[in-house]
Design a protein around this motif. Sequence first.
Motif, PDB file in Angstrom:
ATOM      1  N   GLN A   1      14.105 -28.551   9.345  1.00 42.18           N
ATOM      2  CA  GLN A   1      13.143 -27.456   9.475  1.00 42.18           C
ATOM      3  C   GLN A   1      11.870 -27.757   8.691  1.00 42.18           C
ATOM      4  O   GLN A   1      10.761 -27.481   9.159  1.00 42.18           O
ATOM      5  CB  GLN A   1      13.766 -26.144   9.000  1.00 42.18           C
ATOM      6  N   GLN A   2      12.009 -28.311   7.504  1.00 41.39           N
ATOM      7  CA  GLN A   2      10.836 -28.685   6.718  1.00 41.39           C
ATOM      8  C   GLN A   2       9.984 -29.707   7.469  1.00 41.39           C
ATOM      9  O   GLN A   2       8.755 -29.600   7.520  1.00 41.39           O
ATOM     10  CB  GLN A   2      11.272 -29.260   5.373  1.00 41.39           C
ATOM     11  N   GLU A   3      10.652 -30.686   8.038  1.00 41.92           N
ATOM     12  CA  GLU A   3       9.949 -31.728   8.782  1.00 41.92           C
ATOM     13  C   GLU A   3       9.182 -31.133   9.962  1.00 41.92           C
ATOM     14  O   GLU A   3       8.001 -31.428  10.176  1.00 41.92           O
ATOM     15  CB  GLU A   3      10.957 -32.755   9.285  1.00 41.92           C
ATOM     16  N   ALA A   4       9.845 -30.261  10.727  1.00 39.02           N
ATOM     17  CA  ALA A   4       9.204 -29.648  11.890  1.00 39.02           C
ATOM     18  C   ALA A   4       8.027 -28.775  11.476  1.00 39.02           C
ATOM     19  O   ALA A   4       6.990 -28.740  12.149  1.00 39.02           O
ATOM     20  CB  ALA A   4      10.227 -28.823  12.674  1.00 39.02           C
ATOM     21  N   LEU A   5       8.178 -28.070  10.352  1.00 39.59           N
ATOM     22  CA  LEU A   5       7.089 -27.231   9.865  1.00 39.59           C
ATOM     23  C   LEU A   5       5.871 -28.076   9.511  1.00 39.59           C
ATOM     24  O   LEU A   5       4.730 -27.701   9.809  1.00 39.59           O
ATOM     25  CB  LEU A   5       7.551 -26.440   8.641  1.00 39.59           C
ATOM     26  N   GLY A   6       6.105 -29.225   8.888  1.00 38.94           N
ATOM     27  CA  GLY A   6       4.993 -30.109   8.560  1.00 38.94           C
ATOM     28  C   GLY A   6       4.250 -30.575   9.793  1.00 38.94           C
ATOM     29  O   GLY A   6       3.010 -30.627   9.818  1.00 38.94           O
TER      30      GLY A   6
END
Length: 470
Positions: free
Chosen positions: A153-158
């Motif tokens: 999720q962090q990766e996708a948010l970035g």
Amino acid sequence: MKAEMDVGTNRKALQINLDAKKYGTFAEIGAGQEVARRFFTVGGAAGTIAKTMSAYDMTFSDAIYGPTDRYVSRKRLWTMLDHEYELLVKRLDAKLGGDRTFFVFADTVAARSFKQHNESHGWLGVRFQTEPRGEPSQIIIHVRMLDESNADQQEALGVIGVNLLYGAFYYSQPERLISSLQENLAPGRIQVDLIKFSGPSFAKIDNRLINLQLVSQGLTDAVMFTADGEMVQPSEILHKKAILIERGSFRPVTYATNDMLEGARGQFLKESGCSEEDTVVLMEMTLENLLSEGQLNHADFLARVDILGALGRTVLISKFGEYYRLAGYLSRYTNRMIGLVMGVPSLIEILDEKYYLNLEGGILEALGRMFKHGLKLYVYPMIDETTGAILSATKVHVAPNLRALFQYLIDNCYIQEIADYRKDFLRIYPATVLAKLKAGDKSWEEMVPPEVAQIIKEREFFGYRAAVAA
């Protein structure tokens, strides 16, 4: 993330870093500082980033941005943008304001954690100048993060944060920006269910049309807006509310449309035990209906929405052809009663097995999913044009193998007849009204509420043309 996806995102971040005009602040709460991290990783960030910050602790967050009852909300995002932009201009305008265009990127996010597995979602926004010392414009979005792990999720948010910034800076057409939001992301990782453009750069933008693009381009399953045309994220309206929803074409709204809704509303309020204040009424149009003539007619869409707005209705635009999918969507936002308002023809379709051939469990699976949370159908009768008899919900003819199932739904009050209705409205059909309107037959005005007739004539909706004096 696949290498080619990573490269695409980094290329965008690097282009922004190398743009000598852009300079600003990143303020991120929740899911790390994933957007800012992208810009630091690719190099050259010193020429772009004035400040980054992340106020995770609620006490710190309140001290900086003011107290709030919901930290992951539109309100919190706006206070972050306001506060950081004011500081940026105050501290750097004299030094850099004549040559640089300032921006603030902010997000407030609830990502998956090891303690909680609630829905992961967030608000992201950018406020930016298009010329030095110019008035800023804004773009905000709401996202649902669908990955199972916090790291993903962090990766996708970035990635989507970089896409939003890049689109704001380099795409002049909102449609192009929307199509770019999920670039470098695999399908099914993030949904965008609200976007709002504001400020001088978007003065001519109709956000209702723009949000329709989110559905038609596949970024979300549904969008919602209030009677005054304001885009809303569903939880802002539906959270812990009882929901009554009527699907239709509303082309145009007729006396029968309102009679159906009002009859259902009376029964719904009595059975749910909810007050008017605790109940949300929605009017739903499906994308399939809007595309029924082969392509999307923006003027026709806005005419329907404007009429519903004039009646004070909140509108939902969805891609849920099947009612069980609509039921699942609504139950995501509330644990209270949900009622679907429909006519007998729609009930007949629900009970037709051919619509569920794609489900392993067929009609049993579809109905199980539809009524899983105690949902009820409120069904408006129709006139049998052959016999002249009134056909109500409990008298519908179903296939022999489904009769026991149908009776079970009736006996357990999942299907209910609308008892309070006007018999003289049963022969009012939207298609007939529309045909009369286009043909110049004034009798169409007797089939719609006065406020509907007025707005159609004033704005010449649906092909209406006022008579020209001889």
